[in-house]
Design an enzyme around this catalytic site. Structure first.
Site, short mmCIF file in Angstrom:
data_model
loop_
_atom_site.label_atom_id
_atom_site.label_comp_id
_atom_site.label_asym_id
_atom_site.label_seq_id
_atom_site.Cartn_x
_atom_site.Cartn_y
_atom_site.Cartn_z
N ASN A 130 -0.32 11.37 8.19
CA ASN A 130 -0.68 10.35 9.21
C ASN A 130 -2.17 10.11 9.28
OD1 ASN A 130 1.94 10.02 9.90
ND2 ASN A 130 1.88 11.47 11.61
N GLY A 139 7.12 3.33 4.13
CA GLY A 139 7.37 4.33 5.17
C GLY A 139 8.85 4.37 5.47
N LYS A 140 9.20 5.11 6.50
CA LYS A 140 10.63 5.25 6.86
C LYS A 140 11.18 3.90 7.30
CE LYS A 140 9.63 8.47 9.86
NZ LYS A 140 8.35 8.89 9.27
N ASP A 151 -1.46 6.89 12.66
CA ASP A 151 -0.09 6.60 13.09
C ASP A 151 0.16 7.21 14.45
OD1 ASP A 151 2.91 6.43 11.19
OD2 ASP A 151 2.71 6.57 13.38
N THR A 205 8.42 16.82 8.81
CA THR A 205 8.26 18.26 8.62
C THR A 205 8.07 18.92 9.98
OG1 THR A 205 6.75 19.94 7.91
CG2 THR A 205 5.81 17.78 8.25
N LEU A 231 0.84 -1.20 0.00
CA LEU A 231 0.00 0.00 0.00
C LEU A 231 0.87 1.24 0.00
CD1 LEU A 231 -2.62 -1.22 2.60
CD2 LEU A 231 -3.01 -0.85 0.17
N ASP A 256 1.61 14.29 16.48
CA ASP A 256 2.10 14.26 15.08
C ASP A 256 0.95 14.26 14.09
OD1 ASP A 256 4.33 12.18 13.10
OD2 ASP A 256 3.94 14.33 13.12
N LYS A 293 -0.82 15.30 11.04
CA LYS A 293 -0.55 15.93 9.74
C LYS A 293 -1.14 15.03 8.67
CE LYS A 293 4.05 13.84 9.79
NZ LYS A 293 5.47 14.03 9.96
C1 LIG Z 1 4.90 5.24 7.29
S1 LIG Z 1 3.75 4.18 6.62
O1 LIG Z 1 4.43 3.09 5.95
O2 LIG Z 1 2.80 3.75 7.57
N1 LIG Z 1 2.94 5.06 5.50
C2 LIG Z 1 3.20 4.74 4.16
C3 LIG Z 1 1.97 4.58 3.42
C4 LIG Z 1 1.94 5.13 2.18
C5 LIG Z 1 0.79 4.99 1.44
C6 LIG Z 1 -0.33 4.33 1.92
C7 LIG Z 1 -0.29 3.78 3.18
C8 LIG Z 1 -1.48 3.10 3.68
C9 LIG Z 1 -1.54 2.64 4.98
N2 LIG Z 1 -2.70 2.04 5.39
C10 LIG Z 1 -3.06 1.51 6.59
CL1 LIG Z 1 -2.03 1.47 7.94
C11 LIG Z 1 -4.34 1.05 6.49
N3 LIG Z 1 -4.78 1.28 5.23
C12 LIG Z 1 -3.77 1.89 4.57
C13 LIG Z 1 -3.66 2.37 3.24
N4 LIG Z 1 -4.73 2.22 2.42
C14 LIG Z 1 -4.83 2.48 1.07
C15 LIG Z 1 -6.05 2.27 0.47
C16 LIG Z 1 -6.22 2.53 -0.89
C17 LIG Z 1 -5.16 2.99 -1.67
N5 LIG Z 1 -5.32 3.25 -3.02
C18 LIG Z 1 -6.70 3.47 -3.50
C19 LIG Z 1 -6.76 3.40 -5.03
O3 LIG Z 1 -5.79 4.30 -5.60
C20 LIG Z 1 -4.45 3.97 -5.22
C21 LIG Z 1 -4.28 4.04 -3.71
C22 LIG Z 1 -3.91 3.21 -1.05
C23 LIG Z 1 -3.76 2.94 0.30
N6 LIG Z 1 -2.52 2.96 2.83
C24 LIG Z 1 0.85 3.92 3.94
#
Ligand SMILES: CS(=O)(=O)NCc1cccc(-c2cn3c(Cl)cnc3c(Nc3ccc(N4CCOCC4)cc3)n2)c1
Length: 285
Positions: A143, A22-23, A156, A174, A19, A138, A140
């Site tokens: 998160n 992250g860092k 987060d 940031t 999905l 945090d 923003k």
């Molecule tokens: C520091 S980190 O590793 O925690 N953050 C990086 C990051 C970056 C991007 C996403 C997500 C993310 C986390 N999610 C969590 Cl936790 C639960 N659902 C989602 C979640 N859900 C999600 C649902 C749908 C989509 N799509 C929808 C259709 O278009 C493309 C993106 C993306 C993520 N995404 C996390």
């Protein structure tokens, strides 16, 4: 939910697409193997080696302790966690709407009714946290996630602590969301989250945070004096709410209840309710 009880391991899940990154690791879509109804989750995979080299293992412990005990519709659930030799796995609620950050980048800025709904939801979630003496610290767009019905989910808790705290943390993200008291290193209370939702409200309406400057020193100076300007299109009601949150003196900031009952928020929620009613009447025809 099928995630009752403990001692899960990777074999209990089918791992799907990543999905996001992250860092300290990545997040994958996954679903439970057991039972016929596939229960979707997000599994955040963290590398022990990176946590140790980042000196954040205690922060992860706190994140797990705090988020696993918070249950609120606008806070992403942490169902369980497990580890193997090299990694730690957090089994989190899946947020089908993705990151608010992506939504804001795509839309440039949010309509006032959408912003007010998010402000109501995040204030409700933070009320739940503050009642349990948890400061998020945090808030923003990066998160914040979006649920199946477009509702906001705080996703987060990596930086949350039990109030009050004067833990000096090396900021690696940031600093646009830092309140004056944290910029000056003073001890801080739950009101840091009120400052942050003031910054969030501005960024949702304008598309960029209020104290953004090229030079970090200029951002610091602007934060310390709560010096920012509104573009013309920001309504009087929204300006009133933001100006009551971006207040240097933490004790003088609007309370979370004050945000949820603010005339602009209430009037915008009425706009949302009416729009939903008309939409459901149209569908019923
Ligand atoms: C520091 S980190 O590793 O925690 N953050 C990086 C990051 C970056 C991007 C996403 C997500 C993310 C986390 N999610 C969590 Cl936790 C639960 N659902 C989602 C979640 N859900 C999600 C649902 C749908 C989509 N799509 C929808 C259709 O278009 C493309 C993106 C993306 C993520 N995404 C996390």
């Amino acid at each position: 939910s099928p995630l009752r009880g403990g001692n899960f391991s990777l074999k209990d899940f089918e791992i799907g697409r990543p999905l996001g990154k992250g860092k300290f690791g990545s997040v994958y879509l996954a679903r439970t193997r057991k039972g016929e109804s596939h229960f979707f989750v997000a599994i955040k995979v963290l590398f022990k080696s990176q946590l140790i080299s980042g000196g954040v293992e205690h922060q992860l412990e706190r994140e797990i302790e705090i988020q696993s005990h918070l249950q609120h519709p606008n806070i992403l659930r942490l169902f369980t966690y497990f580890w193997d030799e090299k990694k730690i796995y957090l089994v989190l609620e899946y947020a089908p709407g993705g990151e608010m950050y992506k939504q804001l980048t795509t839309m440039k800025r949010f309509p006032e009714a959408m912003t007010a709904k998010y402000m109501y939801e995040i204030s409700d979630a933070l009320t739940h946290c503050h009642m349990r003496n948890v400061i998020h610290r945090d808030i923003k767009p990066e998160n914040l996630l979006i649920g199946v019905n477009g509702e906001l989910k705080i996703g987060d808790f990596g930086w949350s602590v039990h109030a009050p705290s004067n833990k000096r943390q090396t900021m690696c993200g940031t600093m646009d969301y830092l309140p004056p008291e944290m910029v000056c290193g003073d001890s801080h209370t739950a009101s840091v989250d009120l400052w942050a939702i003031g910054v969030l409200c501005y960024e949702m309406l304008v598309g960029k945070p209020p104290f953004e400057h090229d030079k970090q020193s200029e951002t610091y100076a602007a934060i310390k004096e709560a010096k920012y300007r509104f573009p013309d299109y920001v309504s009087k009601g929204a300006r009133d709410l933001i100006s009551k949150l971006l207040v240097v003196d933490p004790s003088k900031r609007l309370t979370l209840t004050g945000v949820m009952r603010h005339p602009w928020v209430e009037s915008m929620l009425e706009v949302n309710r009416r729009a939903k009613k008309e939409e459901s009447e149209r569908r019923a025809e």
